[in-house]
Design a protein around this motif. Structure first.
Motif, PDB file in Angstrom:
ATOM      1  N   UNK A 236      -2.676 -12.215  -2.735  1.00 43.04           N
ATOM      2  CA  UNK A 236      -3.294 -13.534  -2.888  1.00 43.04           C
ATOM      3  C   UNK A 236      -3.058 -14.105  -4.281  1.00 43.04           C
ATOM      4  N   UNK A 237      -3.162 -13.256  -5.288  1.00 46.13           N
ATOM      5  CA  UNK A 237      -2.956 -13.716  -6.671  1.00 46.13           C
ATOM      6  C   UNK A 237      -1.535 -14.235  -6.876  1.00 46.13           C
ATOM      7  N   UNK A 238      -0.562 -13.566  -6.277  1.00 49.37           N
ATOM      8  CA  UNK A 238       0.826 -14.024  -6.417  1.00 49.37           C
ATOM      9  C   UNK A 238       1.054 -15.301  -5.616  1.00 49.37           C
ATOM     10  N   UNK A 239       0.510 -15.353  -4.422  1.00 54.79           N
ATOM     11  CA  UNK A 239       0.682 -16.534  -3.572  1.00 54.79           C
ATOM     12  C   UNK A 239       0.107 -17.785  -4.214  1.00 54.79           C
ATOM     13  N   UNK A 240      -1.005 -17.650  -4.906  1.00 57.16           N
ATOM     14  CA  UNK A 240      -1.667 -18.817  -5.506  1.00 57.16           C
ATOM     15  C   UNK A 240      -1.202 -19.089  -6.924  1.00 57.16           C
TER      16      UNK A 240
ATOM     17  N   UNK B 198       0.902  -3.697 -11.296  1.00 58.63           N
ATOM     18  CA  UNK B 198       2.050  -3.055 -10.667  1.00 58.63           C
ATOM     19  C   UNK B 198       2.208  -3.513  -9.232  1.00 58.63           C
ATOM     20  N   UNK B 199       1.108  -3.663  -8.505  1.00 60.00           N
ATOM     21  CA  UNK B 199       1.189  -4.159  -7.128  1.00 60.00           C
ATOM     22  C   UNK B 199       1.646  -5.616  -7.102  1.00 60.00           C
ATOM     23  N   UNK B 200       1.141  -6.401  -8.018  1.00 59.54           N
ATOM     24  CA  UNK B 200       1.566  -7.808  -8.081  1.00 59.54           C
ATOM     25  C   UNK B 200       3.060  -7.911  -8.385  1.00 59.54           C
ATOM     26  N   UNK B 201       3.570  -7.024  -9.251  1.00 56.00           N
ATOM     27  CA  UNK B 201       5.002  -7.040  -9.568  1.00 56.00           C
ATOM     28  C   UNK B 201       5.843  -6.687  -8.343  1.00 56.00           C
ATOM     29  N   UNK B 202       5.357  -5.781  -7.501  1.00 56.83           N
ATOM     30  CA  UNK B 202       6.061  -5.445  -6.259  1.00 56.83           C
ATOM     31  C   UNK B 202       6.143  -6.682  -5.366  1.00 56.83           C
TER      32      UNK B 202
ATOM     33  N   UNK C 250       0.841  -1.208   0.000  1.00 53.18           N
ATOM     34  CA  UNK C 250       0.000   0.000   0.000  1.00 53.18           C
ATOM     35  C   UNK C 250       0.876   1.258   0.000  1.00 53.18           C
ATOM     36  N   UNK C 251       1.926   1.259   0.813  1.00 51.94           N
ATOM     37  CA  UNK C 251       2.817   2.418   0.872  1.00 51.94           C
ATOM     38  C   UNK C 251       3.606   2.603  -0.423  1.00 51.94           C
ATOM     39  N   UNK C 252       4.036   1.505  -1.036  1.00 47.67           N
ATOM     40  CA  UNK C 252       4.888   1.586  -2.224  1.00 47.67           C
ATOM     41  C   UNK C 252       4.094   1.777  -3.517  1.00 47.67           C
ATOM     42  N   UNK C 253       2.859   1.197  -3.576  1.00 38.60           N
ATOM     43  CA  UNK C 253       2.179   1.161  -4.876  1.00 38.60           C
ATOM     44  C   UNK C 253       0.670   1.299  -4.767  1.00 38.60           C
ATOM     45  N   UNK C 254       0.211   2.088  -3.810  1.00 34.37           N
ATOM     46  CA  UNK C 254      -1.240   2.196  -3.654  1.00 34.37           C
ATOM     47  C   UNK C 254      -1.912   2.824  -4.870  1.00 34.37           C
ATOM     48  N   UNK C 255      -1.212   3.701  -5.593  1.00 38.22           N
ATOM     49  CA  UNK C 255      -1.797   4.335  -6.768  1.00 38.22           C
ATOM     50  C   UNK C 255      -1.513   3.614  -8.061  1.00 38.22           C
ATOM     51  N   UNK C 256      -0.808   2.472  -7.991  1.00 43.26           N
ATOM     52  CA  UNK C 256      -0.434   1.709  -9.182  1.00 43.26           C
ATOM     53  C   UNK C 256      -1.557   0.748  -9.592  1.00 43.26           C
TER      54      UNK C 256
ATOM     55  N   UNK D 127       0.206   2.776   7.467  1.00 43.69           N
ATOM     56  CA  UNK D 127      -0.447   2.251   6.262  1.00 43.69           C
ATOM     57  C   UNK D 127      -1.869   1.778   6.553  1.00 43.69           C
ATOM     58  N   UNK D 128      -2.709   1.952   5.548  1.00 45.36           N
ATOM     59  CA  UNK D 128      -4.104   1.493   5.647  1.00 45.36           C
ATOM     60  C   UNK D 128      -4.421   0.661   4.396  1.00 45.36           C
ATOM     61  N   UNK D 129      -3.958  -0.593   4.345  1.00 37.80           N
ATOM     62  CA  UNK D 129      -4.172  -1.418   3.146  1.00 37.80           C
ATOM     63  C   UNK D 129      -5.644  -1.722   2.905  1.00 37.80           C
ATOM     64  N   UNK D 130      -5.987  -1.902   1.652  1.00 38.06           N
ATOM     65  CA  UNK D 130      -7.366  -2.183   1.248  1.00 38.06           C
ATOM     66  C   UNK D 130      -7.460  -3.587   0.644  1.00 38.06           C
ATOM     67  N   UNK D 131      -8.632  -3.909   0.193  1.00 39.52           N
ATOM     68  CA  UNK D 131      -8.858  -5.209  -0.438  1.00 39.52           C
ATOM     69  C   UNK D 131      -7.992  -5.379  -1.681  1.00 39.52           C
ATOM     70  N   UNK D 132      -7.712  -4.289  -2.356  1.00 44.19           N
ATOM     71  CA  UNK D 132      -6.880  -4.340  -3.568  1.00 44.19           C
ATOM     72  C   UNK D 132      -5.502  -4.910  -3.267  1.00 44.19           C
TER      73      UNK D 132
END
Length: 221
Positions: free
Chosen positions: A184-188, A131-135, A121-127, A173-178
């Motif tokens: 989860x997508x990367x883990x699975x 982009x978040x999955x790549x992080x 969330x801190x690194x790529x909340x606007x991505x 940080x305030x992470x969201x469902x995104x």
């Protein structure tokens, strides 16, 4: 003379006896045996009894079998009532198995997922989601590499070299469902965005080897 008198006396006794016998009441007749007549059709029987001259109809009733509650419950049992054999796996174990379907064979506890969600969330909340999955893939590449620590906490908090400068702000940080869904997508194993040796990302290229640019980040190996 005497003989005649005896004959007359016997004759009188005989007459008296006959008279007495004739005056006796007639003996009651024995009741006739019960006669049963079967009707030509139907299941009814007609009987005659000595007590009454009226016909008594006896109707045959069908025999009804009444099942006991135990029999009913037994009949109603199906295969679904039989408990399934214990597979020995808990829901947690099943979740870990699902998480192991990624190419790094990495599993995370819920506490680790919460920590990673804060950093993403801190690194790529606007991505974008990719982009978040790549992080997340960069983080896993480092955990699987011999050049970096093998735990999530040590990779994110590493000082030399510093990649995740947002580490110091993790409590804000305030992470969201995104963010959680991206992890989860990367883990699975639903993603295959970066090479296994891509270890860097930033708003500008950190090395000459740029693999791709997603959103505002360059991903380098």
């Amino acid at each position: 003379m005497r003989k005649k008198l005896l004959d007359i006396a016997w004759l009188m006794l005989l007459l008296l006896s006959l008279t007495a016998i004739s005056n006796l009441p007639e003996e009651e007749k024995l009741p006739e045996p019960v006669k049963t007549e079967r009707a030509e059709s139907g299941n009814s029987e007609t009987s005659f009894t000595p007590e009454s001259n009226e016909k008594t109809v006896v109707t045959k009733k069908d025999i009804i079998r009444v099942e006991s509650p135990c029999e009913t419950e037994s009949a109603e049992k199906t295969e679904t009532d039989i408990p399934a054999e214990d597979s020995g796996e808990t829901e947690t174990a099943g979740a870990e198995t699902e998480s192991c379907k990624n190419r790094w064979n990495i599993t995370l506890t819920q506490e680790e997922i919460d920590l990673l969600a804060r950093i993403v969330w801190l690194e790529a909340q606007g991505e974008p989601v990719e982009g978040q999955q790549a992080v997340v893939e960069v983080v896993f590449n480092r955990m699987a590499s011999e050049l970096y620590p093998d735990t999530l906490y040590e990779v994110l908090s590493q000082n030399n070299p510093v990649q995740f400068c947002s580490w110091k702000n993790r409590d804000r940080a305030v992470p969201t469902e995104k963010e959680y869904q991206s992890i989860e997508d990367v883990l699975t194993g639903k993603t295959a965005i970066l090479r296994n040796d891509t270890m860097y990302f930033s708003t500008f290229p950190l090395t000459e080897n740029v693999e791709c640019k997603i959103g505002g980040h360059y991903f380098c190996y």
